[in-house]
Each structure stands twice: as C-alpha cells, then as structure tokens.
Design a protein around this motif. Sequence first.
Motif, PDB file in Angstrom:
ATOM      1  N   TYR B  13      -8.847   8.220  -3.510  1.00  0.00           N
ATOM      2  CA  TYR B  13      -7.521   8.299  -2.875  1.00  0.00           C
ATOM      3  C   TYR B  13      -7.384   7.284  -1.735  1.00  0.00           C
ATOM      4  O   TYR B  13      -6.439   6.492  -1.694  1.00  0.00           O
ATOM      5  N   PHE B  14      -8.341   7.304  -0.800  1.00  0.00           N
ATOM      6  CA  PHE B  14      -8.227   6.394   0.343  1.00  0.00           C
ATOM      7  C   PHE B  14      -8.536   4.958  -0.064  1.00  0.00           C
ATOM      8  O   PHE B  14      -8.001   4.016   0.508  1.00  0.00           O
ATOM      9  N   GLY B  15      -9.408   4.811  -1.073  1.00  0.00           N
ATOM     10  CA  GLY B  15      -9.696   3.476  -1.598  1.00  0.00           C
ATOM     11  C   GLY B  15      -8.419   2.830  -2.136  1.00  0.00           C
ATOM     12  O   GLY B  15      -8.158   1.643  -1.907  1.00  0.00           O
ATOM     13  N   ARG B  16      -7.593   3.661  -2.792  1.00  0.00           N
ATOM     14  CA  ARG B  16      -6.339   3.124  -3.335  1.00  0.00           C
ATOM     15  C   ARG B  16      -5.386   2.722  -2.204  1.00  0.00           C
ATOM     16  O   ARG B  16      -4.775   1.657  -2.239  1.00  0.00           O
ATOM     17  N   LEU B  17      -5.284   3.587  -1.156  1.00  0.00           N
ATOM     18  CA  LEU B  17      -4.389   3.259  -0.037  1.00  0.00           C
ATOM     19  C   LEU B  17      -4.822   1.958   0.643  1.00  0.00           C
ATOM     20  O   LEU B  17      -3.988   1.146   1.050  1.00  0.00           O
ATOM     21  N   LEU B  18      -6.143   1.779   0.772  1.00  0.00           N
ATOM     22  CA  LEU B  18      -6.657   0.604   1.480  1.00  0.00           C
ATOM     23  C   LEU B  18      -6.797  -0.594   0.556  1.00  0.00           C
ATOM     24  O   LEU B  18      -6.952  -1.733   1.013  1.00  0.00           O
TER      25      LEU B  18
END
Lengths: 447, 480
Positions: B13-18
């Motif tokens: 999830y956070f990998g996608r945002l970043l």
Amino acid sequence: MDQKEMMRVGKQLLRHAKSAGATDAVVSVDTSTERSVTVRDGVLDDVAFSSSAGFMVTAIVGNRRGYASSSSFENDDLARTAKEAVLSALQVSGNKHVRLARPDEWPCGVEELPGRIAQLDRCDGSLPPTLKELKMRALALDRCACAFPGIARSEGTSFGFQSDMSVQLLSNGFSVVSPSTQYSKSTSVIAEKAGEMKSSSHWHMATHCADLMGDEECARRAGEYAVKQLGARSIKTEAMPVLFDKRVSPRLLGAFFGAISGERVYQKETFLLDHLGSRIFRDDVRIIEQPHLPRRLGSELFDDDCVKTTPWTLSDQGRLMMWATSIESASKLGLHSSTGHASGALNLLLCPSMNSLDELIRKIDRGFLVTDLMGRGTNIATGAYSVGAEGFLIEHGEIVRAVNKVTIAGNLLAMFRNMIPADDCSDNPYGANAPSCLIDEMMVAGD
Amino acid sequence: MKNTDNAIDPVRYFGRLLGLDAAGMNALVTRALLGAEDGELYLERSESESVSLDDGRIESPSRSVDQGFGLRRVNGESVLYAHGNTITARAIIRAGKELREIATAKQRYEVREEFPQPKARYAGKLTSLSLAARVKVLRAIDRYARKDKAVTNVDAYFAASLVSVLIVRADGTIASDVRPMASMSVTAQCAEGGKREGASASIGGRYDYARLITPGIWKPEVDRAIKNAKEMLRAGPCPSGVMPVVLGPGWAGVLLHEAIGHGLEADCVWRKTTVFADLIGKRVGSELVTVVDDGTLADERGSLTIDDEGTPTERTVLIKDGMLVGFMHDRQSARLLAMRPTGSGRRESYEYRTQVRMRNTLMVGGATPPEDIIAATKRGLYMPSFGGGQVDPVTGQFVFSCELAYKIEDGKLTTPVVGATLIGNCATVLTHVDLVGNDSRLGGAGTCGKGGQSVPVGIGQPTLRLSGGVTVGGTETSPE
C-alpha cells in the motif's frame, strides 16, 4: 493547499453530498502547519514540524444526520467520504432537533464576514519563524528559567508557532474562511533543596508574537511557585475555610459552565437543574462572556453550528441568568434560539469584586489557601466535589507554610452559595479567568 | 471497513503511494535521515468508525480515514520529528531537510536486534459489521437495560479501528503491522426518589465486533453499570482520613498503572524525573508484589506484535517479589542507559513521536481468596474501581477519584459511599500491600495519556489491601 483550493474542495464536497442524497450538508476543511522546539537545560530535546490537512462532511437527510472525515484529498476520496456521510445518516434515528443555522442566526451576511473576521485580528502577519529561530527563543527562556534563584534545572522549555486555516460551509449559503496564528512559550522547572524536589511550570500563548509574556515574567511565575512549595507537608484532617487562589479559581468557573450546559439540563444531569433565575451565588458574583475580544485566543464570531456568539451575562447579582445552548440542545429544551454555545464557553470571566484579598486572608483564623488541584473528582450531576490539592496553611490571618498531600471535598452548590470573590484576577491568555475565591467551609483531609 | 476481510498489505500500500519498492524506501530514509544517530520513517493508515445510542436514539454514526507519515530523527537525547498527510517522497525529503537544518550530525546507532519474524498477537484484520447490524445490537442493549424500572436513560457505543503501519528504520530494518481494535461502552442513568446517578462499564480488545455483540459479553457489562448506578443512589458521604483500603480486581489496577507503571518507563529514568530512577535491585514493594508489563497477551488492548519502532514486543518483568528488577525501554532510552529495547516504543498516531509506554500492565495474583481480604479488615474502605487519577512524577504524589466505594466494617462490606478521593505516594505505596488476592485479571477498556498522546492499554491486578500509606478524602469526618 491555499485558501482558494480549500474553498474549491469544500464546495465540491457539498455538491458530492447533495448528489449522494443529502438534503443539507455541513463541510469543514482545515489545514495547519506547526513548528515547535523544546530544549532542556540548554540542550535540544524535541523538535516538531508538521503540515496537515483534513476535511469533514456532515450529511443531513431529512432529519437524520451522519458524519465522515478523511485526510486524503484524492478526487475519489472526496466523493467516497461524502457518500459515506449520507449512508451513515440513513441508518440513524430521525432527530427533529437537527437543522442548519438560519441566516438570521449567522453573525452577519456572508459578504460582511471577512471584514468581521479581520476585526478579531487573530493573525500575526509577520513571517513564520524557522526552527532555528524558535530554538534561539526557547534557549533564551530556558536560560532565564534556570537562572531563577532556587531552581536546580529545567524539565523542558518550549517555543512554538502554529498557523491554521479553516473553511466552513453550510449548504444554505453560509461560507467563511478563518485564518489564525498562535505563538506559545512554556517552561517547566525543578526547585531542589536538601534532596527534596518540586516542579512547576508556566505557559503563555498569544495570536500575535508581540503579545507573548516576557521571558523574565514567565520564568519567575514557574520558579517562584516551585521554590515556595518546597518543604510542603500534609495537615490534620478537619473542616476549614478554603481560599482558591487565582491560579485555580477559574476551574470553579469550568464546573459552573459544565452545569449550565443545555444538553446536561435536558438530560437532567446537573446540580443546577432547578436553579434557573434563582440566586446561586452571593450578590457580588457576576459572570460574563467576552467572545469578541480582539487578538485573543478563543475569540469567535460564531460557534460550531455557525450561530453567532454573544457577550452574555451568565450570572448577574448572583442569579443564574441562562442555560448555554446549541441549536440542538435549545430545541430539545423548547427554547426558540441557540445561545451560540455549540463550541463551549468563550472567554468566561468571573468579575473581580470589591473584597480585598489581603483582608479576606487576615480574617481567616485557620484555613487553607489552594494553589494547585489534582484529579478529576467533580460530579456535575450531583455537585459532589473531591480533589487532591496543595497550597499553603493560613493561621491567624497569615500564610504560615506550604501544604501538600491533602484532598478538599464539598458540594458545589453549597460552595457556590457562600463563595466570596476577591479583588484580584487571573490573566490566563486562553479560557476562563477569575479572582481568588473564598469558600467558607470544606473538608480538608490529610494525615 | 467493508463487510469483508479488509486488511491491506502495508508494504504494498505505502509502496504504491510512494512509487517505491523496499530498496527504494530504504534509500529514501537513508537520504532523509542523513547524519542521524537513529530514527525511522513511520507510515500509517487508520480507518475508524463509531456509532452511539443516546436516550433511545441512534446518533453520531461516523467513519474516518486518516493517513500520514512521521519522520523521526534521533540524536543523543534529542528527538526531531516531522509529520504530514502528504505521503510522497518529495514531502518526506523536504521534512528531512527541515529537521537537518537544526540537527548536528552523529554516528549512526548500529544496534540491530536479531530476531525471528515476531509472532502475531492478534488477527491483522477486522471483519466489520454493517452499521445496520451494530444499530440492531445497540437497540437490544437499550431494551435490555430499560427492563430495569430504575433506568431512566442508556448511552452506549461501538467503536472500531484498523491501523496499518509500516516502519522503515535508519538502520535498514523494515517492519509492518496491522492492528485491529474494537470497543463497546454503556452508561446507565438511574433515578430513585428524585435522585439521579449514572455509571459506566466498557470492554474492548484487538478483535472483531463479533466478540462484543454476543449477549453473553455485553449483558454483564450492562448489569454492572445499572448495579453501580443504583448503589450510588443509596450511597452516603465518604469518610476521610488515613485508613486501610482494599482495591478490587481488574480495573482498579489503574492506580498501579499510573502511580507505579509510569515511573518505570525509562524515558523518565534518563531524564531523572521518576522516584524509581536509582532503585534497580532495591525493594519498592512488599514481597507479595510482582508486576509485569506484557505486550504478548492475545487480543488485549495493549498487545502489540511489534512496537512503533519496529521492535518485537515481550513480557517485561518490572517488580519481582517486591524488588525493582527492570524498566520499560524504547531504542532511545535503551541506548542512553546501555540497556536492551523492550518493545515499549509507542505513539498515538503518525502525528506523534514515540514515547516509552506501557502495554498491558498487571500485578500477578497471590494466594488469598478475595473474600478473606475483606473479612480480615476490621474497618476501612473497599474501592472496586477508579474513575481517573493523576500523578506528580517529581514528588511522587498521586490522586485518584473513586465514584463508588464501600465502607468495610467488622470484615464486611456495608454502606456504599460516593465522592471518595485517594491520595498517597508512588515511592512507598506498594510497601503497604499486605494481602494479595488470587483473582488477578485485566479489566475495562483503558486508554492511557502521556505528554498529550493517548494509546490503548491493558490494566489489571488482583484484589489487594493497602494497610496504610494512603489518605481517603471525603466530606465526612472519620469515626475514630
């Protein structure tokens, strides 16, 4: 996000709520940036830097109301959040007391609002301080605090800045942008003598940097109290007069305001239930609200319902003049209009009287001067009051020594009835202010 | 939260945002924390929902989503913290730069714990109930409570949250956790002869609503709230002065939590703001007293798989047979005091830096049946629970409010009393424990505040007696 963008997001949320089926909606969009630095004994301790944003949607469907909020501003999130608010509203009981603030309840027309907001003068126009500047200012106050005679070290000295922007929209046309700034300083120090320690702190806040209390004064207020309290010990359990110093007397006002809350009155959960219009204080007690003081933290033109705030007199000549209501609680009580208290009390003041504080102390044969309270032993429903306390013993009209490890107990109704306000006054930059107040008798429990 | 398994994978999830993979996130943190001794990037997404029942009406249904990052730079005793809602590499680099401007460069703290994949202490998901289903249970609670004619009003609520966190440490460690939480609370108002009183009861833990909506779970809570409110209606004034005090099992452990637990959080040890700072290996309680802080209990409010610095949690023994044997540590306090982190670094949300915090704090049970403790007390006060309390860490003075207590007369519980306040001193209170019950358990749904941050905690103890050392504050003078 700038003001224009926030307004655009807000209007879009209103549209999303309407198209999801809301008959009415309330939207708020808030952004905030904050910087603060804490030092301790000259060493950097804590640094905070943040920028945050969020929004909230209240959807009204008929007479049902639901809420949703988010801090994610992607386009999908706006529509999804508005829809969730509507979906929650559909699940709840109808509430005939739910409605938006009518234009005649707003502080003024929407076009005049920016000018009126500007008159409150809650924004310091100068450039926001950098972390480096805040560190210098915190270090200066810390040095000052540690230099106070009798102070062994600091436990933390802070200097902070915050800038907020808030957009509020009602679907019936109310629309306002409120910017504000806030500067704060605080210091916490430890006095030490013969292995005994006592800590004390002082803080100050202002919308304008220039209004902040000077470092010397802030350091003196923290240091002096800690030093005076060294050597404190308990006293024997007995009933005696209790003088609430102006450091703590504003908390009695907090209990008073809690007890006149319209919601509590409706729930019959207040010890003042049967006292509207009658005398609950001596006739030299006057309690007022000052919601429009310029440059003051907590000054507001309108409350959370967007109903205008008013400089009310809550108690005159000792009489309880009114209940403090929101749209909903006023309607529940069958009252025609809200008093604008959906956000609570605004700059409450118990007016100083003509009774000389020195004279009040001189007349006490054996009594307790309370300067700090601990615990939450206040029951607004019954008026039962019992809290931990520290302060000073008064004997034969003189303050003789420091006292701690005691509790004071009584009933608020009885305490109010005989409370004598003095001629001094606290100067809290935020919240309630009051003079020192003498209560004729409370149970003081110690050894 | 939907009606299905709603867990997200924090790394993805956070990998996608970043727009970054694990290696990319490590590189980002290395850059943002250049020259830092220790620290981490903390990423969090929290979803929460609640609905309440008030006076027969369903109100305030709300749902909120909050996400953001916190970048923490630790140098020696100082902590520099930046946070924001915008989860982009640019915002994180900018935050890092802002902090670096007033930081001094330090040697990297290179202690990495070698640990196997920590064991999960709860299910990393929350199977939500629809709002309609929760509303149905709230209505059932209302109907059930109102069968008692003394009940004039019932307030109740359900709240739940699911918090997904990803921690990318300056030393290269990446850890993630998905933490559920559900709670339920009920307040009953009762009236009798013109008097009105209210009392509350609450439960919660890191589990599904499913556990709370069973009548077998909520009925005892409703019964307890009603019973306490009715007892308060017939209660008299509280005596005052020094007397023996018996504390009840479970939630009354809030005194232990506040008066003792906070003083054993090691950030106050290196700051020297606790009366326990120099007492390791010394006697701080009677030999009946053993206290642990345990993050490994299944599904409890204070349980954690990893703490908010990525350290796996554990069971930390604080006091053993009355001797102080350990403190709770985060990485900073462990480094400054040359100790080992205990997995006690916690924060309220991404908006806050970590602090050393308790998880589930519990006094271990003793040998005496609780009824024998009352029977052994000639005259005193029984406090089954506390409303709240406050502690001055420097002087060690504590104050607790007890809404409903009972007089003990000749070994029996007699008159209920209201408005009791208990004061004493942290450093000595445990030395006065002279009887410890065999009924230790956690109780209530605790939320602990420290330095402006609130975190869920577990609170518990057995029935125990303080033979002295505390003062009761009421309105009535004690009979001698």
